[in-house]
Write an enzyme that holds these catalytic residues in place. Structure first.
Site, PDB file in Angstrom:
ATOM      1  CE  LYS A 123      35.174  37.568  40.379  1.00 31.31           C
ATOM      2  NZ  LYS A 123      34.721  36.429  39.566  1.00 31.31           N
ATOM      3  CD  GLU A 191      35.196  29.600  42.802  1.00 32.68           C
ATOM      4  OE1 GLU A 191      35.139  30.684  42.183  1.00 32.68           O
ATOM      5  OE2 GLU A 191      34.184  28.982  43.188  1.00 32.68           O
TER       6      GLU A 191
HETATM    7  O1  KIV Z   1      30.652  35.519  41.802  1.00 36.91           O
HETATM    8  C1  KIV Z   1      31.322  35.434  42.833  1.00 36.91           C
HETATM    9  O2  KIV Z   1      30.811  35.619  43.958  1.00 36.91           O
HETATM   10  C2  KIV Z   1      32.736  35.120  42.714  1.00 36.91           C
HETATM   11  C3  KIV Z   1      33.512  34.832  43.955  1.00 36.91           C
HETATM   12  C4  KIV Z   1      33.128  33.509  44.489  1.00 36.91           C
HETATM   13  C5  KIV Z   1      34.964  34.951  43.743  1.00 36.91           C
HETATM   14  O3  KIV Z   1      33.237  35.072  41.631  1.00 36.91           O
END
Ligand code: KIV
Length: 273
Positions: A123, A191
């Protein structure tokens, strides 16, 4: 195909399963995990996607923001989550400074998460500004989850942790989301954005949206496990608390301390002859 959430299949969930869930309208949960034991609990509960978030900076390493953690900090946590799970797709967060410089840097960081930790996807935060990175990763065969809206790695530029995408900024977020889809991302985290914007993005995309503070209409929901179980002292408004793990741990260690002080522990059943 069996249900994505709590299905009985022994194989790992894949990005194709998530695409199928979008098509069939099945909503699914994602939670964070940072170690093998909690990963196993969440995996056996049927959670299809585990995120080794850079939120580890706060909940594991005790920093004030996500900025300080490095690839080297997150690699062992990711490897532990992969080892602790059998079914979940494990997504590794690319930390601040590990992908922004160039597509080559993004590929190098993602490759470390996949080769050294066994992550199944990565991600990264940002829309059009990281488009070349997303394209490079996708063309190298790395599944990419994008993260839009409140992107905590940009907290200093955003001026704090605040709702994003109101007014005209909503059109920009929509354009970012479409660009991420076009670049080949398999999902988009939204988010802290207004619920109606998240709903419009969700219906406009053919890939799943994963909401956190984005209302009820996204295809999936994600929470940091320490937030939803009562360990985080002051969680954000969008968090629902499902347990009071802090109280459970507090009373367990206090009882242990009392037993040690009084000599009630260890008893004969805990003692070797
Ligand atoms: O780092 C994280 O936990 C996240 C989530 C809040 C989506 O990016």
């Amino acid at each position: 195909m069996s249900s994505l959430y709590g299905g009985t299949s022994q194989r790992r969930v894949t990005v194709r399963d998530l695409a199928a869930a979008k098509e069939s309208g099945e909503k699914w949960p994602m939670v964070t995990a940072y170690d093998a034991m909690t990963a196993r609990v969440f995996d056996e509960a049927g959670i299809p996607v585990l995120l080794v978030g850079d939120s580890a900076a706060m909940v594991v390493y005790g920093y004030d923001s996500t900025l300080p953690v490095t690839v080297d900090d997150l690699l062992p946590l990711t490897a532990a989550v992969v080892r602790g799970s059998r079914r979940a797709l494990v997504v590794a967060d690319l930390p601040f400074g590990s992908y922004q410089s160039s597509p080559a840097q993004a590929l190098e960081s993602a490759a470390r998460f996949m080769k050294e930790a066994g992550a199944h996807a990565v991600k990264l935060e940002g829309g059009r500004r990281v488009l070349p990175q997303v394209e490079a990763l996708v063309s190298a065969g790395v599944p990419v989850m994008a993260h839009l809206g409140l992107t905590p790695q940009s907290v200093n530029a955003l001026g704090g942790y605040r709702v994003q995408g109101r007014g005209q900024a909503g059109d920009e977020l929509m354009a970012d989301a479409k660009d991420m889809e076009r670049a080949g991302a398999f999902g988009v985290v939204l988010e802290c954005v207004p619920a109606d914007l998240a709903a419009r993005v969700t219906t406009s995309l053919s890939i799943p949206t994963i909401g956190i503070g984005a209302g009820p209409s996204t295809d999936a929901q994600v929470l940091v496990w320490q937030d939803m179980t009562g360990l985080t002292p002051r969680p954000a408004r969008f968090v629902k608390q499902y347990a009071d793990v802090r109280a459970v741990l507090d009373s367990a260690v206090r009882a242990f301390a009392t037993d040690v002080a009084t000599g009630a522990f260890p008893g004969p059943e805990h003692t070797y002859s």
